[in-house]
Design an enzyme around this catalytic site. Structure first.
Site, PDB file in Angstrom:
ATOM      1  N   TYR A  67       0.852  -1.193   0.000  1.00  9.59           N
ATOM      2  CA  TYR A  67       0.000   0.000   0.000  1.00  9.59           C
ATOM      3  C   TYR A  67       0.885   1.238   0.000  1.00  9.59           C
ATOM      4  O   TYR A  67       1.917   1.279   0.681  1.00  9.59           O
ATOM      5  CB  TYR A  67      -0.912   0.007   1.231  1.00  9.59           C
ATOM      6  CG  TYR A  67      -2.034  -1.019   1.161  1.00  9.59           C
ATOM      7  CD1 TYR A  67      -3.325  -0.639   0.790  1.00  9.59           C
ATOM      8  CD2 TYR A  67      -1.813  -2.361   1.455  1.00  9.59           C
ATOM      9  CE1 TYR A  67      -4.361  -1.560   0.728  1.00  9.59           C
ATOM     10  CE2 TYR A  67      -2.835  -3.297   1.393  1.00  9.59           C
ATOM     11  CZ  TYR A  67      -4.111  -2.891   1.030  1.00  9.59           C
ATOM     12  OH  TYR A  67      -5.132  -3.810   0.970  1.00  9.59           O
ATOM     13  N   GLU A  68       0.476   2.270  -0.739  1.00  7.37           N
ATOM     14  CA  GLU A  68       1.351   3.436  -0.918  1.00  7.37           C
ATOM     15  C   GLU A  68       1.575   4.201   0.389  1.00  7.37           C
ATOM     16  O   GLU A  68       2.463   5.037   0.476  1.00  7.37           O
ATOM     17  CB  GLU A  68       0.804   4.368  -2.004  1.00  7.37           C
ATOM     18  CG  GLU A  68      -0.524   4.989  -1.666  1.00  7.37           C
ATOM     19  CD  GLU A  68      -1.205   5.592  -2.890  1.00  7.37           C
ATOM     20  OE1 GLU A  68      -0.743   5.359  -4.014  1.00  7.37           O
ATOM     21  OE2 GLU A  68      -2.210   6.300  -2.696  1.00  7.37           O
ATOM     22  N   SER A  69       0.788   3.914   1.400  1.00  5.44           N
ATOM     23  CA  SER A  69       0.990   4.546   2.711  1.00  5.44           C
ATOM     24  C   SER A  69       2.270   4.050   3.380  1.00  5.44           C
ATOM     25  O   SER A  69       2.676   4.596   4.404  1.00  5.44           O
ATOM     26  CB  SER A  69      -0.201   4.244   3.612  1.00  5.44           C
ATOM     27  OG  SER A  69      -0.418   2.845   3.684  1.00  5.44           O
ATOM     28  N   GLY A  70       2.883   3.002   2.852  1.00  5.84           N
ATOM     29  CA  GLY A  70       4.142   2.525   3.418  1.00  5.84           C
ATOM     30  C   GLY A  70       4.094   1.106   3.957  1.00  5.84           C
ATOM     31  O   GLY A  70       5.087   0.610   4.462  1.00  5.84           O
ATOM     32  N   ILE A 100      -6.183   3.711   2.557  1.00  8.40           N
ATOM     33  CA  ILE A 100      -4.908   3.033   2.356  1.00  8.40           C
ATOM     34  C   ILE A 100      -4.001   3.160   3.558  1.00  8.40           C
ATOM     35  O   ILE A 100      -2.931   2.588   3.576  1.00  8.40           O
ATOM     36  CB  ILE A 100      -4.154   3.593   1.128  1.00  8.40           C
ATOM     37  CG1 ILE A 100      -4.129   5.106   1.204  1.00  8.40           C
ATOM     38  CG2 ILE A 100      -4.731   3.087  -0.156  1.00  8.40           C
ATOM     39  CD1 ILE A 100      -3.110   5.703   0.325  1.00  8.40           C
TER      40      ILE A 100
END
Lengths: 256, 270
Positions: free
Chosen positions: A53-56, A69
């Site tokens: 997920y682009e949140s890390g 996300i």
């Protein structure tokens, strides 16, 4: 006895997308249907699908579907939690992600996407959310699956704005731009599946969902739609697929 | 050294009309209380920078704080549109809003360059898109070593960077953990910085994956427990997903929005 039950078009879309996620792949997951499809695949045929997920959150294994996300459930169940610069620079740009899934407000015949504006950029009729991670997901992931509902408003002859490049103007364009991934491999809609023609890169209808006619798909496409001579019908969702999907949807945004 | 201030004084001292301000936190640790204080102090003509404007900028834009937005994804995650952002762009309400749209990768790297105090960052991004045509902050650059064509984005150095963290100690050292987003980059890129925290402790206990910002790298710390609601602070609170869903009808209507802000944000200052 048939292994089918009544299902909605959204359920068919999600199941069709989930089936494309083969076990062990590293998958960049956006929120909404892509996240639902990826987590459904993990419950069914792809327990070792790696969700990024682009949140890390790298290797997230959420027990319930996240609403955003960045839900805590993603970080708590991840193999590793990294910063946003690291996600985009080392993991995505670094070519470590096999597959990305994207939605869009508009798609054209070469699978380019618009998520920026309807109408002119400076004076938009509708201001859409914007690029997010999409341009670089489409550029750097090994392949991209696009998911959106099909109508003449979404499948357009000409995009109002090119936010994300699929195949650009057609064959060879990705290479000329220096994009490293192979680009879109599949478009999943509520009516069927479309895949780029290997020669022309033009989206071609290869499957219709159960009960959908080819005429309807053609009518709901804003360009003269190419139809594969080997057109098939998508297998309807199984009881198992539907049961897991409905359970995931019912628990969305809650903590296990 | 970071000063321990109350939130009202911190905003009054650090944030001025016309400033470029970045309130960051990627879904996690979004500094809502600081935004509400900026709204209460009626700051105007701000350039707001943020990857995901989220509800925090929907509220600031709807309350007339901003004249420009630099962003990469402006939706209500999992729910729908940011109606106040849309109304400002589509109908100039309550004021016209200039936008500079980036991708997450591009805007993230603008912060990275800002933190490193170099003029631009290089990445593989934007090629073939309309964004490189409409944005003055996206350019092509040739690698001096390989000749490869790449994309450059200019550093962003906000006047003020604001984040929320779990803890500070009494000397103003800060620690955050969980999804750490771009918070370190924003603080280091900004001329001045404010960290609101859930708790002030005698001594920080280092956490796995935690980010520590030493006191001397931060301008001010303000103790604001719950200051990131409806976002969340790992270890302290859960994301209030119900609030994000409830925001949809409130934000859709100008009168409902204004009334909600009056009751829940402005009233707290009276």
């Amino acid at each position: 006895m048939s292994d089918t039950a009544p299902f909605s078009t959204d359920e068919m879309m999600t199941v069709a997308a989930a089936r494309e996620l083969t076990d062990g792949k590293v998958c960049f997951v956006g929120i909404g249907l892509p996240s639902t499809a990826a987590n459904l695949a993990r419950r069914l045929h792809a327990p070792d699908l790696v969700l990024i997920y682009e949140s890390g959150a790298i290797g997230a294994k959420p027990r319930t579907l996240p609403l955003s996300i960045g839900d805590g459930e993603l970080a708590d169940t991840a193999d590793s939690v990294v910063s946003v610069p690291e996600i985009f620079n080392y993991w995505l740009q670094g070519g470590r992600i096999d597959l990305g899934m994207l939605g869009a407000a508009q798609v054209d015949r070469h699978a380019n996407l618009n998520t920026t504006v309807i109408g002119p950029y400076e004076q938009p009729k509708v201001r859409l959310p914007g690029a997010g991670g999409a341009p670089e997901i489409a550029g750097s992931c090994g392949e991209v699956i696009i998911v959106l509902r099909q109508s003449t408003r979404t499948f357009v002859d000409r995009l109002d704005f090119v936010t994300t490049v699929g195949f650009g103007d057609g064959p060879g364009h990705r290479e000329r731009l220096g994009l490293r991934g192979r680009g879109p491999s599949l478009v999943v809609t509520d009516l069927g599946l479309l895949r780029p023609d290997p020669v022309t890169c033009e989206l071609t209808l290869t499957e219709v969902h159960p009960g959908v006619g080819v005429d309807e798909v053609v009518q709901r496409t804003g360009w003269p739609l190419a139809v594969s001579p080997q057109l098939r019908t998508t297998a309807p969702p199984t009881h198992e697929e539907l049961a897991w999907l409905r359970r995931l949807e019912a628990e969305r945004g809650t903590r296990a | 050294m970071a000063e321990l201030l109350d939130l009202g004084r911190a905003i009054a001292e650090l944030v001025h009309d016309g400033d470029c301000v970045a309130l960051e936190g990627f879904t996690h640790l979004i500094p809502f209380a600081a935004a509400h204080e900026i709204i209460r102090q009626r700051r105007r003509d701000l350039t707001l920078v943020r990857l995901t404007p989220d509800l925090i900028y929907d509220q600031m834009i709807g309350m007339g704080c901003a004249s420009k937005l630099v962003f990469s994804w402006g939706g209500n995650p999992g729910v729908g549109s940011l109606h106040r952002l849309r109304d400002a762009v589509e109908h100039d309400w309550p004021a016209p809003l200039e936008v500079d749209e980036h991708s997450h990768a591009g805007l993230t790297n603008r912060y990275v360059a800002g933190a490193a105090r170099i003029p631009f960052a290089v990445l593989r991004a934007y090629v073939g898109t309309g964004l490189e045509e409409v944005s003055s902050t996206i350019a092509t650059i040739t690698c001096p070593f390989t000749g490869e064509r790449l994309t450059a984005v200019p550093a962003i150095n906000p006047d003020v960077g604001i984040i929320h963290a779990q803890q500070a100690d009494r000397r103003g050292n800060v620690q955050l953990w969980g999804l750490i987003g771009v918070q370190k980059e924003v603080v280091l890129a900004s001329a001045r910085s404010l960290v609101t925290v859930e708790e002030v402790v005698d001594e920080l206990t280092l956490r796995p994956g935690g980010v520590v910002l030493p006191s001397w790298a931060v301008s001010a710390v303000a103790l604001v427990p719950g200051g990131c609601h409806p976002s969340y602070a790992a270890g302290y609170s859960e994301r209030d997903n119900g609030f994000y869903t409830a925001w949809e009808p409130i934000s859709r209507d100008r009168a409902a929005f204004s009334s909600w802000m009056d009751q829940h944000v402005l009233a707290a200052g009276r």
